[in-house]
Design a protein around this motif. Structure first.
Motif, PDB file in Angstrom:
ATOM      1  N   MET A   1      12.970  40.985  14.455  1.00 33.86           N
ATOM      2  CA  MET A   1      12.897  42.074  13.466  1.00 33.86           C
ATOM      3  C   MET A   1      13.003  41.476  12.068  1.00 33.86           C
ATOM      4  N   SER A   2      11.996  41.724  11.273  1.00 33.85           N
ATOM      5  CA  SER A   2      11.954  41.133   9.941  1.00 33.85           C
ATOM      6  C   SER A   2      12.900  41.861   9.000  1.00 33.85           C
ATOM      7  N   ALA A   3      13.681  41.083   8.262  1.00 38.46           N
ATOM      8  CA  ALA A   3      14.673  41.679   7.359  1.00 38.46           C
ATOM      9  C   ALA A   3      14.026  42.314   6.141  1.00 38.46           C
ATOM     10  N   ASP A   4      12.776  41.900   5.811  1.00 35.61           N
ATOM     11  CA  ASP A   4      12.169  42.436   4.603  1.00 35.61           C
ATOM     12  C   ASP A   4      11.219  43.600   4.890  1.00 35.61           C
ATOM     13  N   ARG A   5      11.189  44.077   6.142  1.00 36.26           N
ATOM     14  CA  ARG A   5      10.363  45.224   6.477  1.00 36.26           C
ATOM     15  C   ARG A   5      11.242  46.455   6.644  1.00 36.26           C
ATOM     16  N   PRO A   6      10.775  47.620   6.147  1.00 35.56           N
ATOM     17  CA  PRO A   6      11.535  48.849   6.402  1.00 35.56           C
ATOM     18  C   PRO A   6      11.666  49.063   7.907  1.00 35.56           C
ATOM     19  N   THR A   7      12.825  49.514   8.349  1.00 35.14           N
ATOM     20  CA  THR A   7      13.080  49.683   9.771  1.00 35.14           C
ATOM     21  C   THR A   7      13.515  51.111  10.069  1.00 35.14           C
ATOM     22  N   MET A   8      12.918  51.712  11.091  1.00 37.72           N
ATOM     23  CA  MET A   8      13.265  53.045  11.535  1.00 37.72           C
ATOM     24  C   MET A   8      14.041  52.948  12.845  1.00 37.72           C
ATOM     25  N   PRO A   9      14.819  53.980  13.157  1.00 39.27           N
ATOM     26  CA  PRO A   9      15.471  53.981  14.470  1.00 39.27           C
ATOM     27  C   PRO A   9      14.427  54.171  15.566  1.00 39.27           C
ATOM     28  N   PRO A  10      14.732  53.771  16.778  1.00 40.99           N
ATOM     29  CA  PRO A  10      13.740  53.899  17.864  1.00 40.99           C
ATOM     30  C   PRO A  10      13.527  55.353  18.260  1.00 40.99           C
ATOM     31  N   VAL A  11      12.375  55.621  18.817  1.00 37.14           N
ATOM     32  CA  VAL A  11      12.071  56.954  19.326  1.00 37.14           C
ATOM     33  C   VAL A  11      11.639  56.839  20.780  1.00 37.14           C
ATOM     34  N   ARG A  12      11.802  57.938  21.496  1.00 36.91           N
ATOM     35  CA  ARG A  12      11.309  57.999  22.861  1.00 36.91           C
ATOM     36  C   ARG A  12       9.942  58.683  22.830  1.00 36.91           C
ATOM     37  N   LEU A  13       8.909  57.988  23.296  1.00 32.61           N
ATOM     38  CA  LEU A  13       7.550  58.524  23.280  1.00 32.61           C
ATOM     39  C   LEU A  13       7.159  59.069  24.653  1.00 32.61           C
ATOM     40  N   HIS A  14       6.339  60.093  24.655  1.00 32.84           N
ATOM     41  CA  HIS A  14       5.751  60.560  25.901  1.00 32.84           C
ATOM     42  C   HIS A  14       4.657  59.579  26.327  1.00 32.84           C
ATOM     43  N   SER A  15       4.252  59.653  27.570  1.00 35.04           N
ATOM     44  CA  SER A  15       3.206  58.760  28.067  1.00 35.04           C
ATOM     45  C   SER A  15       1.883  59.072  27.377  1.00 35.04           C
ATOM     46  N   GLU A  16       0.976  58.088  27.378  1.00 36.67           N
ATOM     47  CA  GLU A  16      -0.327  58.299  26.749  1.00 36.67           C
ATOM     48  C   GLU A  16      -1.072  59.452  27.409  1.00 36.67           C
ATOM     49  N   ALA A  17      -0.930  59.598  28.721  1.00 35.67           N
ATOM     50  CA  ALA A  17      -1.617  60.690  29.418  1.00 35.67           C
ATOM     51  C   ALA A  17      -1.092  62.044  28.938  1.00 35.67           C
ATOM     52  N   GLU A  18       0.234  62.160  28.789  1.00 31.52           N
ATOM     53  CA  GLU A  18       0.814  63.415  28.297  1.00 31.52           C
ATOM     54  C   GLU A  18       0.376  63.692  26.867  1.00 31.52           C
ATOM     55  N   LEU A  19       0.372  62.655  26.035  1.00 27.90           N
ATOM     56  CA  LEU A  19      -0.029  62.833  24.640  1.00 27.90           C
ATOM     57  C   LEU A  19      -1.503  63.225  24.533  1.00 27.90           C
ATOM     58  N   ALA A  20      -2.339  62.615  25.378  1.00 27.70           N
ATOM     59  CA  ALA A  20      -3.766  62.948  25.350  1.00 27.70           C
ATOM     60  C   ALA A  20      -3.988  64.400  25.768  1.00 27.70           C
ATOM     61  N   ARG A  21      -3.242  64.871  26.771  1.00 28.96           N
ATOM     62  CA  ARG A  21      -3.371  66.275  27.171  1.00 28.96           C
ATOM     63  C   ARG A  21      -2.953  67.200  26.029  1.00 28.96           C
ATOM     64  N   ALA A  22      -1.888  66.800  25.321  1.00 29.63           N
ATOM     65  CA  ALA A  22      -1.447  67.611  24.175  1.00 29.63           C
ATOM     66  C   ALA A  22      -2.511  67.618  23.078  1.00 29.63           C
ATOM     67  N   ALA A  23      -3.151  66.480  22.852  1.00 26.56           N
ATOM     68  CA  ALA A  23      -4.196  66.400  21.830  1.00 26.56           C
ATOM     69  C   ALA A  23      -5.369  67.311  22.185  1.00 26.56           C
ATOM     70  N   LEU A  24      -5.770  67.285  23.446  1.00 24.78           N
ATOM     71  CA  LEU A  24      -6.907  68.099  23.878  1.00 24.78           C
ATOM     72  C   LEU A  24      -6.609  69.591  23.807  1.00 24.78           C
ATOM     73  N   SER A  25      -5.323  69.943  23.944  1.00 29.73           N
ATOM     74  CA  SER A  25      -4.960  71.361  23.913  1.00 29.73           C
ATOM     75  C   SER A  25      -4.610  71.857  22.510  1.00 29.73           C
ATOM     76  N   ALA A  26      -4.584  70.954  21.523  1.00 28.48           N
ATOM     77  CA  ALA A  26      -4.348  71.387  20.138  1.00 28.48           C
ATOM     78  C   ALA A  26      -5.470  72.339  19.733  1.00 28.48           C
ATOM     79  N   PRO A  27      -5.135  73.530  19.229  1.00 29.91           N
ATOM     80  CA  PRO A  27      -6.176  74.546  18.976  1.00 29.91           C
ATOM     81  C   PRO A  27      -7.362  74.055  18.157  1.00 29.91           C
ATOM     82  N   LEU A  28      -7.093  73.283  17.125  1.00 32.12           N
ATOM     83  CA  LEU A  28      -8.181  72.866  16.243  1.00 32.12           C
ATOM     84  C   LEU A  28      -9.139  71.909  16.945  1.00 32.12           C
TER      85      LEU A  28
END
Length: 502
Positions: A1-28
């Motif tokens: 981890m580089s000391a000179d880069r801004p650092t965010m706390p970790p996040v828990r991501l959904h799987s790519e398959a779940e995210l893709a389904r969410a993208a396809l169901s986004a109304p727009l």
């Protein structure tokens, strides 16, 4: 981890398959895809690729929005997204008048048409590609929507141009850089709340979100001027989140229109200056990032050079990388990261790797050992031989005995007094960096309990050969509630410091 880069706390991501389904169901995006399929026979378009009047009416009907007052606007937005993301492609008509097969097929001859739209290559990826293809298309569309969200009111620009003058951005109170910076900051704060909150689905009140960007950290009581700035920011965000919700970036409950009218009539700002009941808070707007939104904001941060880890990033890394990162993770995410790391390894091998990585007399050593102990607590019993191998190790013998004892295993040798005190110093040292009041309260109880249980405790501890001994004793002097004991701790710290110097 580089000391000179801004650092965010970790996040828990959904799987790519779940995210893709969410993208396809986004109304727009769903509407844009439906219109792209509808364009299979060719649809006449204007100079900018927009649907001509009759085509727009037919497209609105196709989407089932003809009865909606805003149906044509929603359709135009979806069509523009289809154009911007390549779901449709535009071919200029050779004769430029929009006549010919495309117009005939759409049954919509129109003199304003100068080109024909048909399904683009990206539509095939959207319907038959892998999840990453879908996410790439959605992300491109999301960037277009973000740009739209910070664009000025077109009616103001139209009025200026109609008057024959030059475009004056100051006159319409719009600074593109400031608008983009505000929205980026707001999305970053929502991301932080998603990462640090126990409930990632927790709605955030719009006044609090706007205040987080406007009110200075050192300001106890916001001034009227600051409150007015917060109110202005709220109303801009209200407009922007209404634009961003259909693409699936956020879940948004808008500011109550009746509230806006009430306050406008009274000449007040739309800012909740006092604590409100839950039902009142909702009237001021509530927002949160969707799981797809968390993924998208993280992707944008990574592109900007921000260090934005996700749970699972360390699964294929060595134990040294795991133990270096875990002390900075929230407890729940640290456990999730450890579980994923352990899943990829045999228990005995994992335990040996963790123990080897936990050694060291450097300043981060106590934190690594605490992280190792927490990770080892999740490991299967097959790891027992690895723990027995380090029973005589100064760095690891204490935590090994704890692991064996917690599982009720036999033949655990009694630790030497030297090992007990070394482990005590190491344990307290690992907790000294936590500035949280609650954690300090727990540490204060530990300090008091240790000194009360052992007569001559401080006289024994200052002799411990641990690089953090003096720091630990100084902290005990600050934390111990008994003045006499606190004084003894400070004297012991002085002796330890002198011993280290000598």
């Amino acid at each position: 981890m580089s000391a000179d880069r801004p650092t965010m706390p970790p996040v828990r991501l959904h799987s790519e398959a779940e995210l893709a389904r969410a993208a396809l169901s986004a109304p727009l995006l769903a509407r844009a895809a439906k219109l792209a399929h509808w364009a299979d026979s060719g649809v006449p378009v204007g100079v900018g690729g927009e649907l001509v009047e009759k085509a727009l009416a037919a497209a609105t009907e196709h989407l089932g929005l003809a009865a909606d007052e805003d149906g044509p606007a929603y359709t135009a937005e979806a069509w523009q997204l289809a154009v911007d993301t390549g779901l449709v492609e535009i071919t200029e008509d050779e004769d430029g008048d929009g006549d010919g097969d495309a117009a005939d097929a759409a049954h919509l001859p129109d003199d304003a048409a100068v080109g024909t739209a048909t399904p683009g290559e990206e539509l095939g990826l959207l319907t038959a590609g892998d999840p990453q293809d879908v996410l790439d298309i959605w992300l491109g569309g999301m960037e277009t929507v973000l740009a739209d969200a910070v664009a000025p009111d077109l009616s103001d620009i139209a009025d200026q141009l109609a008057e024959g003058g030059e475009l004056d951005l100051d006159a319409i109170d719009w600074n593109p850089e400031e608008e983009a910076e505000l929205l980026d900051g707001i999305l970053g704060n929502l991301y932080l709340l998603s990462a640090l909150g126990e409930d990632p689905g927790q709605d955030v009140p719009l006044p609090a979100l706007a205040a987080s960007m406007i009110v200075p950290d050192d300001m106890d009581e916001p001034t009227d001027e600051i409150l007015e700035e917060v109110s202005d920011a709220m109303m801009r965000l209200d407009d922007q989140f209404r634009v961003l919700e259909p693409i699936g970036l956020v879940v948004y409950r808008p500011v109550d229109e009746a509230l806006i009218e009430e306050l406008d009539e009274d000449g007040e700002t739309v800012t909740a200056a006092e604590p409100l009941a839950d039902e009142d808070v909702a009237r001021y707007g509530l927002v949160r990032l969707t799981p797809l939104g968390v993924w998208a904001v993280r992707a944008r941060m990574l592109d900007a050079g921000v260090d934005a880890p996700a749970v699972g990033d360390l699964a294929d890394k060595g134990a040294d990388a795991l133990l270096a990162a875990l002390p900075d993770y929230p407890e729940v995410l640290a456990q999730a990261e450890s579980e994923q790391w352990l899943t990829a390894r045999a228990p005995l091998d994992a335990a040996r790797d963790l123990l080897a990585a936990a050694r060291g007399d450097d300043a981060r050593g106590p934190l690594r050992r605490l992280a190792a102990q927490q990770t080892l607590s999740l490991i299967a019993p097959e790891a027992e031989p690895a723990l027995r191998e380090v029973l005589d190790d100064r760095h690891l013998g204490g935590l090994a005995r704890v692991w064996l004892a917690e599982r009720g295993l036999p033949d655990i040798p009694e630790p030497s007094q030297e090992l007990v005190f070394w482990l005590t110093v190491d344990t307290i040292a690992a907790q000294l960096g936590d500035a949280d009041d609650e954690a300090n309260a727990e540490l204060r109880e530990l300090v008091q309990g240790l000194s009360d249980q052992h007569s001559g405790f401080f006289d024994a501890v200052w002799r411990v050969d641990h690089p953090a001994t003096a720091d630990v004793l100084e902290a005990m002097g600050r934390l111990h509630p008994d003045k006499k004991a606190a004084k003894e701790a400070r004297k012991a710290a002085f002796k330890a410091r002198s011993q280290q110097a000598g």
